[in-house]
Scaffold this motif. Sequence first.
Motif, PDB file in Angstrom:
ATOM      1  N   UNK A   1      45.366  30.686  37.888  1.00  0.00           N
ATOM      2  CA  UNK A   1      45.454  30.180  39.158  1.00  0.00           C
ATOM      3  C   UNK A   1      45.009  31.314  40.199  1.00  0.00           C
ATOM      4  N   UNK A   2      44.374  30.817  41.257  1.00  0.00           N
ATOM      5  CA  UNK A   2      44.065  31.675  42.293  1.00  0.00           C
ATOM      6  C   UNK A   2      45.116  31.434  43.563  1.00  0.00           C
ATOM      7  N   UNK A   3      45.698  32.352  44.381  1.00  0.00           N
ATOM      8  CA  UNK A   3      46.684  32.126  45.402  1.00  0.00           C
ATOM      9  C   UNK A   3      46.376  33.090  46.268  1.00  0.00           C
TER      10      UNK A   3
ATOM     11  N   UNK B   1      45.661  36.599  41.223  1.00  0.00           N
ATOM     12  CA  UNK B   1      44.722  35.831  40.224  1.00  0.00           C
ATOM     13  C   UNK B   1      45.229  36.136  39.019  1.00  0.00           C
ATOM     14  N   UNK B   2      45.887  35.008  38.397  1.00  0.00           N
ATOM     15  CA  UNK B   2      46.641  35.212  36.998  1.00  0.00           C
ATOM     16  C   UNK B   2      46.677  34.055  36.382  1.00  0.00           C
ATOM     17  N   UNK B   3      45.536  34.427  35.288  1.00  0.00           N
ATOM     18  CA  UNK B   3      44.312  34.931  35.650  1.00  0.00           C
ATOM     19  C   UNK B   3      43.343  34.086  36.544  1.00  0.00           C
ATOM     20  N   UNK B   4      42.146  34.745  36.913  1.00  0.00           N
ATOM     21  CA  UNK B   4      41.541  33.780  37.719  1.00  0.00           C
ATOM     22  C   UNK B   4      40.738  32.921  37.298  1.00  0.00           C
ATOM     23  N   UNK B   5      40.576  31.663  38.097  1.00  0.00           N
ATOM     24  CA  UNK B   5      39.957  30.478  37.416  1.00  0.00           C
ATOM     25  C   UNK B   5      38.714  30.743  36.680  1.00  0.00           C
ATOM     26  N   UNK B   6      38.264  30.068  35.714  1.00  0.00           N
ATOM     27  CA  UNK B   6      36.984  30.150  35.030  1.00  0.00           C
ATOM     28  C   UNK B   6      36.017  30.027  36.072  1.00  0.00           C
ATOM     29  N   UNK B   7      35.047  31.145  35.862  1.00  0.00           N
ATOM     30  CA  UNK B   7      33.728  31.170  36.960  1.00  0.00           C
ATOM     31  C   UNK B   7      33.908  32.141  37.930  1.00  0.00           C
ATOM     32  N   UNK B   8      35.059  32.534  38.228  1.00  0.00           N
ATOM     33  CA  UNK B   8      35.271  33.553  39.161  1.00  0.00           C
ATOM     34  C   UNK B   8      35.073  34.936  38.565  1.00  0.00           C
ATOM     35  N   UNK B   9      34.301  35.972  39.304  1.00  0.00           N
ATOM     36  CA  UNK B   9      34.237  37.131  38.697  1.00  0.00           C
ATOM     37  C   UNK B   9      35.462  37.745  38.072  1.00  0.00           C
TER      38      UNK B   9
ATOM     39  N   UNK C   1      24.341  32.221  48.634  1.00  0.00           N
ATOM     40  CA  UNK C   1      24.875  33.156  47.775  1.00  0.00           C
ATOM     41  C   UNK C   1      25.846  32.221  46.975  1.00  0.00           C
ATOM     42  N   UNK C   2      25.662  32.454  45.680  1.00  0.00           N
ATOM     43  CA  UNK C   2      25.992  31.400  44.200  1.00  0.00           C
ATOM     44  C   UNK C   2      26.704  32.194  43.354  1.00  0.00           C
ATOM     45  N   UNK C   3      27.622  31.153  42.725  1.00  0.00           N
ATOM     46  CA  UNK C   3      28.183  31.680  41.429  1.00  0.00           C
ATOM     47  C   UNK C   3      27.874  30.415  40.481  1.00  0.00           C
ATOM     48  N   UNK C   4      28.116  30.793  39.216  1.00  0.00           N
ATOM     49  CA  UNK C   4      27.825  29.873  38.212  1.00  0.00           C
ATOM     50  C   UNK C   4      29.329  29.536  37.989  1.00  0.00           C
ATOM     51  N   UNK C   5      29.582  27.915  37.839  1.00  0.00           N
ATOM     52  CA  UNK C   5      30.824  27.402  37.217  1.00  0.00           C
ATOM     53  C   UNK C   5      30.554  26.966  35.976  1.00  0.00           C
ATOM     54  N   UNK C   6      31.380  27.278  34.949  1.00  0.00           N
ATOM     55  CA  UNK C   6      31.310  26.769  33.744  1.00  0.00           C
ATOM     56  C   UNK C   6      32.057  25.524  33.758  1.00  0.00           C
TER      57      UNK C   6
END
Lengths: 311, 553
Positions: B64-66, B86-94, B535-540
């Motif tokens: 989760x991200x909150x 961030x416990x833990x951050x969603x997949x794809x986040x840094x 500005x981009x990020x890869x999302x699995x």
Amino acid sequence: MKKISLIALIIFAVIVGCDKIDDPIPATLGTTFQLDGDTEFVVDTTLSINSETDLLDFISNRDWDTVTSPDNSLLRFAVLEEFTGHTCNNCPDGARRIEQLVGVYGDQLIPIAIHASNQFATPYPTGDKFRTDHRVEGGHGEIYLNALNIGALPQGIVSRSTRRGSQINQWEPDFLAIKDDSPIASLKINSFYSGSDTLVRVQIEVEWLVASTETYNLQLHLLESNIIDWQKDGALDVPDYNHKHMLRKVVNGTYGKELEPTEVGEIEKIQYITTFNSDFKPENMEVVAFVFNSDPSSYEIIQANAVHLKK
Amino acid sequence: MKFFKVIFLLSLLPLIATNKIQAQSAIDKVLNKGEIRGNFQIEAQYYVEDSITGAQEVPEDLRSNAFLNLIYTNGDFSAGIRYESYLNALLGYPEGYNNNTGIAYRFASFTQDKLSVTIGNFYEQFGNGLVLRTYEERGLGYDNALDGIRVKYKVAKGLTFTGLIGKQRIFFELSEGIVRGFNAELDLNSAFESLKESKTRVLLGASVVSKFQPDQDSRFNLPENVATVGGRINIHRGKFSVDAEYAYKANDPSTDNGFIYKNGEALFLQTAYSQKGFGLVLSAKRNDNMSFRSDRSEGLQNLLINYLPALTKQHTYNLLATLYPYAVQLNGEVAFQADLIYKFKKGTILGGKYGMDIQINYATANNIDTTILNDETGSRLGYESDYFKIGEVYFKDFNATLTKKFSSKTKGRFTYANLVYNQDIIEGKPGAATVFSNVGIADITYKFNRKSSIRTEAQFLITDQDQGDWATFLLEYSYAPHWFVAVIDQYNFGNDDSEKQIHYLNGSVGYNDKGTRIALNVGRQRAGIFCVGGVCRVVPASTGAYLSVTSSF
């Protein structure tokens, strides 16, 4: 109050600085001495060796164990620079492939595992996993990553004979394509280690076997194996992964030392006296040297050799 | 002075009040002027392994991200915090966010006459951002906020100075480097009485931003202080406007540029004409070696000080938005964009009974021209570049969108796009073929009555490269103002590998009530690229259930 604020703002404007650099490369990466006329000594500046006398004393006051590299006067040895990272899930596949290849081709294939890439080699800032920074000090790995056109990890490049990194399955064909080439030069390494020190003397001798109009540089690296630490392996986080052939020190600068113009039969002798981090285990360390075309459009490694740092 | 009066009064009240009740009453009077506003967001995802799509499960099953923002305002004083978890951050986040929770952003600021001061964290932008832009884009996990001090002062009518100093945020830590900046902005029409009534409005701006980072590198003599300067002008007259900005950066060897010592520069030009029913925007940009970070060894989206605007359209339909979006190339890029909007009036042949809108957009991005200097052991300038030549194609996007209301109950939106996408460069996949694709989208909404409507999307992306052809179908039912339910299927029907011809089926249900929105998605999410402003990020790929709750007060 208004005047103070205005002055503060003007100070802000003035303090922002900018440094113009005209000489990007430091003048020396070591102190150079010429002792017996045909060997050039390059000595780590942290060793407080300031004269030929200091150098002679330094050498003669220690007992040195010597390890000599295999003869490659008839064979072209190749270097496989493997780019990897501890959070790269697929990189262990590359490491396992390297072990297979070394098992088949022996001394002729010299692996160097370069931990680089912000995405996969950056240590985690918190937590208990992946906290170790395995990137070689000085940021050389990132420069090689860019200069050698390495893409998504794991990728490797065999003797830089291609101008781009290649995937795991391509490493063996790339090696076979150059394996039977006649060597342009032979390269011999003698490693001198004196027991408990965190330093090594590396004597390198390059003999030119074929005339060439190209210019070449000599590169010297220190590697370490059997580093037990975290590694992502597929879906697993492995706490006790055995990291092998890890690039630990780039001894003579990112692009090494320029060699004299080639002259068939001439032997160029250079001895580096260099220190290494006390965390490194000498019994697990290797010395790797290679000669490469210094033209940035090539960088091809034409000869290489490796030797264990100590017996 | 109001701020100091409030603080002074609060500190003295307990002393001068004759009893506790009087003191409390006086404090309450001051505090009652204040108000607290905020918002909350949580995104949680339950992951399951999916051998078909390659979606990973995670050891903790749920991630989760909150976020919670709280901002207190009392007259000219304000203060706030943002709690992040961030416990833990969603997949794809840094990954740097992982396993972190706490107050990541806090500030206090006051305004006193012409002076405004902020301490703690703040976001700032000079001009278009070519020399400085700090901002948060939560969807990307992007936050390069400064932590330090900012002072703004209105020196004279129309003239404002801004000075700042701070360190940038990187996940839950601060950068090694220090950022200093100064900006001057002059509104000529306000500054000069004679121009007050002029129809031509002119804004001028000048900025300088410098970073400091120690040189601890044995390979190179590195500049510890690197400055970027910029100037800009904005002219607006009636329906016409022109915006121009130029920035110059001194030698800044970094991981991004392979530690070359070449200067950097960027030029941004935009002109716009708009009148009722018609708008045209033409833009051009050239940036050369303009990555500017407060840590020279960082990469990805970390610790960027400046921002290079994307001259490409930000698509919203999923195939266009997340399969082949363009990411701005910091090391060098020449980009152009034309954007035309035209409204066919009601009662015309094409406009029909309800009128019709058409939007045509064309964007290109190429590498800059470069000639390699082979001076790596010398001055390390790296390359030369001819300003008026362009290099290989990075990206092209021609797209047209037609929006038409057919009846009081039915409206449609139809899009065609032709994309050229250099995957090798944009995604860093050496040797990957450039993708040429055609995309067609139909989006139809039918309104049953004032409250309920149904919307359907059909999207096709046709290409011979990469993963081949894709289709998306969406069906969404809304019951205003609270409920919606939708089902979407993305299908990679043209993949050469028949095992990868996968359906990504996902269902969602949502509820809105005033400031609160709750949404639940269940199903598959395909891997893609999420971009905002270049500005981009890869999302699995992921499979599971995703819950999102947002609320503001």
